[in-house]
Design an enzyme around this catalytic site. Sequence first.
Site, PDB file in Angstrom:
ATOM      1  N   HIS B 144       0.922  -1.311  -0.009  1.00  0.00           N
ATOM      2  CA  HIS B 144      -0.069   0.181  -0.021  1.00  0.00           C
ATOM      3  C   HIS B 144       0.963   1.168  -0.078  1.00  0.00           C
ATOM      4  O   HIS B 144       2.011   1.224   0.518  1.00  0.00           O
ATOM      5  CB  HIS B 144      -0.635  -0.098   1.125  1.00  0.00           C
ATOM      6  CG  HIS B 144      -1.925   1.024   1.435  1.00  0.00           C
ATOM      7  ND1 HIS B 144      -1.773   2.234   1.556  1.00  0.00           N
ATOM      8  CD2 HIS B 144      -3.256   0.757   1.228  1.00  0.00           C
ATOM      9  CE1 HIS B 144      -2.832   2.934   1.716  1.00  0.00           C
ATOM     10  NE2 HIS B 144      -3.751   2.027   1.429  1.00  0.00           N
ATOM     11  N   ASP B 221       3.142  -4.811   7.999  1.00  0.00           N
ATOM     12  CA  ASP B 221       1.872  -4.310   7.764  1.00  0.00           C
ATOM     13  C   ASP B 221       0.516  -5.222   7.829  1.00  0.00           C
ATOM     14  O   ASP B 221       0.544  -5.923   7.020  1.00  0.00           O
ATOM     15  CB  ASP B 221       1.843  -3.378   6.575  1.00  0.00           C
ATOM     16  CG  ASP B 221       0.327  -2.804   6.246  1.00  0.00           C
ATOM     17  OD1 ASP B 221      -0.506  -2.831   6.989  1.00  0.00           O
ATOM     18  OD2 ASP B 221       0.336  -2.128   5.100  1.00  0.00           O
ATOM     19  N   GLN B 224      -4.473  -5.711   6.623  1.00  0.00           N
ATOM     20  CA  GLN B 224      -5.578  -6.426   5.783  1.00  0.00           C
ATOM     21  C   GLN B 224      -5.407  -7.956   6.438  1.00  0.00           C
ATOM     22  O   GLN B 224      -6.230  -8.765   5.835  1.00  0.00           O
ATOM     23  CB  GLN B 224      -5.330  -6.766   4.193  1.00  0.00           C
ATOM     24  CG  GLN B 224      -5.263  -5.332   3.759  1.00  0.00           C
ATOM     25  CD  GLN B 224      -6.728  -4.894   3.225  1.00  0.00           C
ATOM     26  OE1 GLN B 224      -7.553  -5.662   3.513  1.00  0.00           O
ATOM     27  NE2 GLN B 224      -6.851  -3.504   3.106  1.00  0.00           N
ATOM     28  N   LYS B 247     -10.659  -1.219   9.592  1.00  0.00           N
ATOM     29  CA  LYS B 247     -11.060  -2.349   8.899  1.00  0.00           C
ATOM     30  C   LYS B 247     -11.535  -3.578   9.692  1.00  0.00           C
ATOM     31  O   LYS B 247     -11.615  -4.577   9.293  1.00  0.00           O
ATOM     32  CB  LYS B 247      -9.815  -2.674   8.027  1.00  0.00           C
ATOM     33  CG  LYS B 247      -9.293  -1.722   7.085  1.00  0.00           C
ATOM     34  CD  LYS B 247      -8.192  -2.105   6.528  1.00  0.00           C
ATOM     35  CE  LYS B 247      -7.349  -0.994   5.603  1.00  0.00           C
ATOM     36  NZ  LYS B 247      -8.036  -0.237   4.449  1.00  0.00           N
ATOM     37  N   CYS B 387      -4.510   2.605  -3.951  1.00  0.00           N
ATOM     38  CA  CYS B 387      -3.399   2.822  -2.944  1.00  0.00           C
ATOM     39  C   CYS B 387      -2.300   2.003  -3.145  1.00  0.00           C
ATOM     40  O   CYS B 387      -1.510   1.807  -2.226  1.00  0.00           O
ATOM     41  CB  CYS B 387      -3.776   3.197  -1.457  1.00  0.00           C
ATOM     42  SG  CYS B 387      -4.975   4.639  -1.448  1.00  0.00           S
TER      43      CYS B 387
END
Lengths: 150, 429
Positions: B144, B221, B224, B247, B387
């Site tokens: 991202h 990261d 997700q 999220k 993104c």
Amino acid sequence: MKLDSMYQEIILDHYRNPHGKGLRDGDAEVHHVNPTCGDEITLRVRLDGAVVADVSYESQGCSISQASASVLNDLVVGKTVGEGQVIQEAFLELMQSKGQGEGDEEVLEDAVAFAGVSKYPARVKCALLSWMAWKDATAKALAEQPAIND
Amino acid sequence: MTQSRSSEGHTGSALTGLLDTDAIRKDFPILQRVLHDGKPLIYLDNAATSQKPRQVLEALNAYYERYNANVHRGVHVLAEEATALYEGARDKVAAFVNAPSRDEVIFTKNASESLNLVANMLGWADEPYRVDADAEIVITEMEHHSNIVPWQLLSQRTGAKLKWFGLTDEGRLDLSNIDELITEKTKIVSFTLVSNLMGTINPVETIVRKAQSVGALVLIDASQAAPHMVLDVQALEADFVAFTGHKMLAPTGIGVLWGRQELLEDLPPFLGGGEMIETVTMGSSTYAPAPHKFEAGTPPIAQAVGLGAAIDYLSNIGMEKIAAHEHAITEYAVERLLEVPELRIIGPRTAVDRGAAISFVLGDIHPHDVGQVLDEQGIAVRVGHHCARPVCLRYGIPATTRASFYLYSTPAEVDALIAGLHHVRNFFG
């Protein structure tokens, strides 16, 4: 259906068979992008005195942005810069009308088909991409011909 | 699964591992919305943000109606209660990610801030962590923008070299040159656990092992991942893990950075202000211990409380069960998407090692147009470059359409998407 108000048949026709697409000689070139969706256009303007002799472009984007560039080419090529600016301003006003404007068909011709797009805020900038590029490129071309008086 | 695919709406019930979505969906008021001409909302934009259950909304309301005060300051009842709720949310996050210590959980405003925080810590750090002109930073082509731009900034400011893993045609990381990418010069390797555009789940262990062998720090990261699967920071063996609340059923404005305690002790603060200090004179200051050292100013208190409520909600269902549900939905969705003529999935074309975000292109119809016609049918998908523009460049496309699923997604919604895509093709055909 509401969708048909945006995707007028005229728009889909221009999208499928864009007018004037491809890069040709020009006096000025600009590259504009729509960062939220990745639409891009490289646009050149060639002036012949005060007349817009050619608007050529390479672009990728949605049907609205592609059709809009095609209609732009139809409307401003052969006109004076001043006449083109009047059309550009009328189109900008239509796009900012939030679905309220109908557009003056005398001035905007096929571009009145975009009236429905003005109801969709996310798509207004698609419709305006090529017009803003043309405005920018024309200003650049004029700057290189300071003696032009339209 | 049944074999019939000729019409919609009759195949999903045969899937195994599904959650009781009828019950779950009753907790999400927004999923009752009806759009346009009586079309029920089909929300397939969960990788962008999730919807919020009543339990989270009630926790937010209760906080403001009963407990609102600034934290860590007053001695009055509300201040103590608000502090207990805020710090209680930290305990919930620590348990949710299996952190060895609650003091390793830093609240930020989102994952972007968490990632930027690490980049800035390393830019200002002393040796051995300092990223300088001799250092190298390693990321991947599927990040991202929030895990690309902070490293570009750090690289520009320090002169450090930025390197990245490329992608295979199948949407996986190309690890073939890992020994050239991660070297003795590497100070930090930062990569996503799950691609937000393609859904790819990355091979953490291989990368972490290599980074450890050269003494590089690892930042993962997990934006997700945290909403969708068991996240165990000890099992990952990373040094930092970043994710965001919105999220995973929580409000916007709350993110998390988990970091190993000894690193948080050694590394310098980034933002200065109230809350992060020990003593202040006009000449200099000393700093509070982590996590407060990294939480300058009044934090997002209600949002942290909301995140705590979201974690309770997810944990009551169970992250293994949520992962199994999404896997079943994803497998079904991949299979049905591949039936649509001229549809090309960008990323893994199987449900193996992939999350529930599926990007695709549909012939030469621009994703904007796909999304607009789907919207008319009540179907919310994301269109654009998500993104993650380098992924689009890698695969030679301007943008994709992305459908992404969550614990409340149903096979019937997959069927509606497929029917919608056929309608899109007819519309522009």
